[in-house]
Design an enzyme around this catalytic site. Structure first.
Site, PDB file in Angstrom:
ATOM      1  N   ASN A   1       1.032  -1.148   0.032  1.00  0.00           N
ATOM      2  CA  ASN A   1       0.184   0.058   0.086  1.00  0.00           C
ATOM      3  C   ASN A   1       0.909   0.917   0.294  1.00  0.00           C
ATOM      4  O   ASN A   1       1.374   1.513   1.014  1.00  0.00           O
ATOM      5  CB  ASN A   1      -0.886  -0.315   0.968  1.00  0.00           C
ATOM      6  CG  ASN A   1      -1.455   1.299   1.698  1.00  0.00           C
ATOM      7  OD1 ASN A   1      -1.631   1.697   0.480  1.00  0.00           O
ATOM      8  ND2 ASN A   1      -2.157   1.038   2.796  1.00  0.00           N
TER       9      ASN A   1
ATOM     10  N   LYS B   1       0.015   4.677  -0.638  1.00  0.00           N
ATOM     11  CA  LYS B   1      -0.274   5.740   0.317  1.00  0.00           C
ATOM     12  C   LYS B   1      -0.675   7.036  -0.500  1.00  0.00           C
ATOM     13  O   LYS B   1      -0.028   6.796  -1.783  1.00  0.00           O
ATOM     14  CB  LYS B   1      -0.144   5.804   1.503  1.00  0.00           C
ATOM     15  CG  LYS B   1      -0.057   4.508   2.267  1.00  0.00           C
ATOM     16  CD  LYS B   1       0.506   4.847   4.091  1.00  0.00           C
ATOM     17  CE  LYS B   1       0.228   3.497   5.064  1.00  0.00           C
ATOM     18  NZ  LYS B   1       0.318   3.825   6.129  1.00  0.00           N
TER      19      LYS B   1
ATOM     20  N   HIS C   1      -9.278   1.182   5.269  1.00  0.00           N
ATOM     21  CA  HIS C   1      -7.938   1.434   5.906  1.00  0.00           C
ATOM     22  C   HIS C   1      -8.222   2.356   6.726  1.00  0.00           C
ATOM     23  O   HIS C   1      -8.978   3.012   6.958  1.00  0.00           O
ATOM     24  CB  HIS C   1      -6.641   2.019   4.796  1.00  0.00           C
ATOM     25  CG  HIS C   1      -5.614   2.221   5.201  1.00  0.00           C
ATOM     26  ND1 HIS C   1      -4.977   2.874   5.989  1.00  0.00           N
ATOM     27  CD2 HIS C   1      -3.972   0.802   5.003  1.00  0.00           C
ATOM     28  CE1 HIS C   1      -3.883   2.647   6.289  1.00  0.00           C
ATOM     29  NE2 HIS C   1      -3.660   1.720   5.855  1.00  0.00           N
TER      30      HIS C   1
ATOM     31  N   GLU D   1      -6.543   5.062   8.277  1.00  0.00           N
ATOM     32  CA  GLU D   1      -6.445   6.416   7.930  1.00  0.00           C
ATOM     33  C   GLU D   1      -7.874   6.828   6.525  1.00  0.00           C
ATOM     34  O   GLU D   1      -7.929   8.521   7.469  1.00  0.00           O
ATOM     35  CB  GLU D   1      -5.079   6.435   7.238  1.00  0.00           C
ATOM     36  CG  GLU D   1      -4.226   5.948   7.533  1.00  0.00           C
ATOM     37  CD  GLU D   1      -3.013   5.607   6.585  1.00  0.00           C
ATOM     38  OE1 GLU D   1      -3.007   5.359   5.100  1.00  0.00           O
ATOM     39  OE2 GLU D   1      -1.608   5.429   7.387  1.00  0.00           O
TER      40      GLU D   1
ATOM     41  N   GLU E   1      -5.340  -4.180  10.859  1.00  0.00           N
ATOM     42  CA  GLU E   1      -4.001  -3.548  11.107  1.00  0.00           C
ATOM     43  C   GLU E   1      -4.171  -3.337  12.722  1.00  0.00           C
ATOM     44  O   GLU E   1      -4.942  -1.991  12.173  1.00  0.00           O
ATOM     45  CB  GLU E   1      -3.797  -2.765  10.156  1.00  0.00           C
ATOM     46  CG  GLU E   1      -3.522  -3.339   8.613  1.00  0.00           C
ATOM     47  CD  GLU E   1      -3.190  -2.551   7.114  1.00  0.00           C
ATOM     48  OE1 GLU E   1      -1.932  -2.237   7.117  1.00  0.00           O
ATOM     49  OE2 GLU E   1      -3.687  -2.064   7.182  1.00  0.00           O
TER      50      GLU E   1
ATOM     51  N   GLY F   1       2.493   2.577  11.060  1.00  0.00           N
ATOM     52  CA  GLY F   1       3.185   3.783  10.368  1.00  0.00           C
ATOM     53  C   GLY F   1       4.347   3.891  12.440  1.00  0.00           C
ATOM     54  O   GLY F   1       4.827   5.356  11.793  1.00  0.00           O
TER      55      GLY F   1
ATOM     56  N   SER G   1       4.067  -2.012  10.712  1.00  0.00           N
ATOM     57  CA  SER G   1       5.043  -1.638  10.456  1.00  0.00           C
ATOM     58  C   SER G   1       5.743  -3.313  10.360  1.00  0.00           C
ATOM     59  O   SER G   1       6.572  -4.018  10.524  1.00  0.00           O
ATOM     60  CB  SER G   1       5.647  -1.234  12.091  1.00  0.00           C
ATOM     61  OG  SER G   1       5.328  -0.179  12.233  1.00  0.00           O
TER      62      SER G   1
HETATM   63  P1  PGA Z   1       2.963   0.452   7.411  1.00  0.00           P
HETATM   64  O1  PGA Z   1       2.011   0.525   6.979  1.00  0.00           O
HETATM   65  O2  PGA Z   1       3.964  -0.666   7.365  1.00  0.00           O
HETATM   66  O3  PGA Z   1       3.678   1.647   7.607  1.00  0.00           O
HETATM   67  O4  PGA Z   1       3.455   0.700   8.639  1.00  0.00           O
HETATM   68  C1  PGA Z   1       0.668  -0.179   6.997  1.00  0.00           C
HETATM   69  C2  PGA Z   1      -0.938   0.591   6.897  1.00  0.00           C
HETATM   70  O5  PGA Z   1      -1.223   1.029   6.482  1.00  0.00           O
HETATM   71  O6  PGA Z   1      -0.667  -0.890   5.597  1.00  0.00           O
END
Ligand code: PGA
Length: 256
Positions: free
Chosen positions: A9, A11, A99, A101, A172, A178, A218
């Site tokens: 992903n 983003k 997601h 976000e 997640e 992140g 992460s």
């Molecule tokens: P990340 O994000 O691997 O940077 O923690 C995962 C995600 O938001 O799908």
């Protein structure tokens, strides 16, 4: 039989040129994926067209295209939205739905995500449906109820056949996205096993066994082998580490 999947992903990162160059680097590796393994890249909408062409020119690769979001509407006066038909016309087969976000920053509710899941499935695409709890819910040890509600309100209207053939779930935990803070492999396994038990209760064991449940938050090449080694962790949804070919390829390796 469920698949092992690594999905990237991106983003809101990478211009179309930067994205194409990343995909070229990934394809250069001549991935030897097994029959039950799959790699998906989810660029921003602006990158989809050029990557779609790149993947078409490399027929036989098991790298597939996904979108990071999708409209629940089919067409019309919805400024800024992108429909399922527009995506499938560019060979997009997967769509990330819900997601954290999108849920947190763009107020996407379980009810809206129910409609988005339907839009994805109506176009014969596969939703990568995200769920996961914020830190305060984890600290109160209420993560199971929280995730159960997300699934109930957005997925429980589906039938067993669709679930069995066309659903991917990504767990997640928001506190791990992140942040560099990964859920331990045991924490991930515990939640994934819980999610699978919910699927089984609702749709029976055959359907539950066929749904890939990815972990996201992460994931890096060094923690992926332990996470992916757990019985109910069928791969990962990768953010930051999907932005470089080396780390993404390292995570893909961990599927073996
Ligand atoms: P990340 O994000 O691997 O940077 O923690 C995962 C995600 O938001 O799908």
């Amino acid at each position: 039989m469920r698949k092992k999947i690594v999905a990237g992903n991106w983003k809101m990162n990478l211009t179309p040129d930067q994205g194409a160059s990343l995909v070229k680097d990934i394809l250069k590796e001549k991935l030897e994926l097994k029959y039950n393994q799959l790699v998906v890249v989810c660029p921003p909408f602006t990158g989809i067209d050029s990557i779609s062409k790149l993947l078409e020119d490399n027929e036989g690769t098991k790298v597939q295209l996904g979108s990071q979001n999708i409209s629940e509407k089919n067409s019309g006066a919805y400024t800024g939205e992108v429909s399922a038909e527009m995506l499938t016309s560019l060979n997009v087969r997967y769509a990330i739905v819900g997601h954290s976000e999108r849920r947190q920053l763009f107020n996407e509710s379980n009810e809206l995500l129910h409609k988005k899941v339907d839009a994805v499935l109506a176009s014969k695409m596969i939703p990568i449906f995200c769920c996961g709890e914020p830190l305060e819910v984890r600290e109160a040890n209420e993560q199971n109820d929280y995730v159960k509600k997300q699934l109930e309100e957005s997925l429980f209207h589906l039938n067993a056949d669709i679930v069995s053939s066309s659903l991917i779930i990504a767990y997640e935990p928001i506190w791990a996205i992140g942040t560099g803070k990964t859920a331990s492999a045991d924490q991930a396994e515990e939640m994934h096993a819980f999610i699978r038990s919910l699927l089984e209760e609702k749709w029976g064991s055959d359907a539950a066994e066929n749904v890939s449940i990815l972990y996201g938050g992460s994931v890096k090449p060094d923690n992926a082998p332990e996470l992916f080694g757990k019985e109910n962790v069928d791969g990962g949804l990768i953010g930051g580490a999907a932005l470089s070919a080396d780390s993404f390829l390292g995570i893909i390796q961990a599927m073996n």
